[in-house]
Design a protein around this motif. Structure first.
Motif, PDB file in Angstrom:
ATOM      1  N   GLN A  96      -2.479   4.215   2.642  1.00  0.00           N
ATOM      2  CA  GLN A  96      -2.469   4.384   4.100  1.00  0.00           C
ATOM      3  C   GLN A  96      -2.016   5.795   4.457  1.00  0.00           C
ATOM      4  N   PRO A 134       7.476   8.743   4.068  1.00  0.00           N
ATOM      5  CA  PRO A 134       6.314   8.206   3.346  1.00  0.00           C
ATOM      6  C   PRO A 134       6.656   8.038   1.870  1.00  0.00           C
ATOM      7  N   ASP A 135       5.780   7.365   1.137  1.00  0.00           N
ATOM      8  CA  ASP A 135       5.971   7.229  -0.305  1.00  0.00           C
ATOM      9  C   ASP A 135       5.631   8.536  -1.015  1.00  0.00           C
ATOM     10  N   VAL A 167      -0.405   7.771   6.871  1.00  0.00           N
ATOM     11  CA  VAL A 167       0.430   7.429   8.030  1.00  0.00           C
ATOM     12  C   VAL A 167       0.389   8.510   9.109  1.00  0.00           C
ATOM     13  N   LYS A 169       2.026   4.693   1.243  1.00  0.00           N
ATOM     14  CA  LYS A 169       2.041   5.381   2.529  1.00  0.00           C
ATOM     15  C   LYS A 169       2.113   6.887   2.294  1.00  0.00           C
ATOM     16  N   SER A 180       0.819  -1.209   0.000  1.00  0.00           N
ATOM     17  CA  SER A 180       0.000   0.000   0.000  1.00  0.00           C
ATOM     18  C   SER A 180       0.854   1.261   0.000  1.00  0.00           C
TER      19      SER A 180
END
Length: 257
Positions: A30, A51-52, A32, A4, A2
């Motif tokens: 998600q 995070p991504d 975060v 993030k 998923s």
């Protein structure tokens, strides 16, 4: 795996709306964390994995979100959310960095996420010093709203921004009040108005009011470390600067913010 996502946004409603839009596009994504200030963002970044993807509102209660890049080594791709003029911002769409104008459109959000997904990993880096300076200059040199168009029955009228004592929200409406005591309903939200007006002359004192510097004729220390203002044309008695904004308000009053 998923996606993030970190959201940096000081308006809970705006953050919730963005999260809902993201969920509609990427159900497995998600969120975060949601940070509401530069300080809380820096603290979170320093204590968590990157995070991504991140969404940063440009204007936060304690300053511009660009300050986060100066304080931390943040190398995750960022999509800014802003109410600034889209034609100005077109020149600054670089690498994986993108901009979404408020109110955020689902289709534009979907395109921004797609752009992120199609960007090569090597290009997914933080803003360079040069890019930061260019964007910062675009904010500093921004043309602020000189007038607001209001509807009076079947007629339209332009209200000069310099004639506005304060802007406020009431129930589901947003209004402005002029120095001569007249009240007008606006189409924009208080969040949008905050982005359109000159922060040197207007201050978002709490979630309900944006007040003009020239309309303040008394400031007193109130309970719970808050400040109470007396404002031109105001009949209400709840003009309080929230405790977390007192330091910023004092700097604004001194002209050092």
């Amino acid at each position: 795996m998923s996606l993030k996502i970190l959201i940096v946004e000081d308006e809970p409603l705006a953050a919730a709306q963005l999260a809902a839009l993201i969920a509609g596009i990427k159900p497995d994504a998600q969120i975060v964390a949601v940070c509401d200030s530069i300080e809380s963002s820096v603290k979170w970044i320093e204590n968590n994995e990157l995070p991504d993807l991140s969404f940063f509102d440009i204007h936060l209660g304690d300053g511009l979100s660009f300050e986060i890049f100066k304080t931390t080594k943040f190398e995750a791709p960022v999509i800014f959310t802003t109410a600034y003029d889209k034609y100005t911002l077109q020149a600054f769409k670089v690498n994986s960095i993108d901009y979404l104008l408020k109110p955020i459109d689902k289709t534009e959000l979907q395109q921004a996420i797609l752009k992120f997904e199609q960007t090569t990993p090597l290009a997914k880096n933080s803003l360079s010093d040069e890019q930061l300076q260019i964007i910062l200059q675009s904010v500093i040199q921004k043309e602020y709203r000189k007038r607001f168009l209001v509807k009076i029955g079947t007629h339209l009228k332009a209200i000069q921004t310099c004639d506005v004592s304060f802007f406020y929200s009431l129930q589901k409406g947003t209004y402005l009040k002029t120095y001569d005591g007249k009240t007008y309903l606006l189409d924009q939200t208080l969040e949008t108005i905050e982005e359109l007006i000159d922060p040197a002359h207007f201050f978002r004192m709490n979630r309900k009011y944006i007040v003009a510097l020239n309309s303040i004729h008394d400031v007193s220390i109130y309970s719970n470390s808050r400040l109470k203002l007396k404002v031109n044309g105001a009949e209400e008695d709840d003009f309080f600067v929230s405790r977390e904004k007192v330091k910023l308000f004092k700097s604004w009053m001194e002209g050092t913010d």
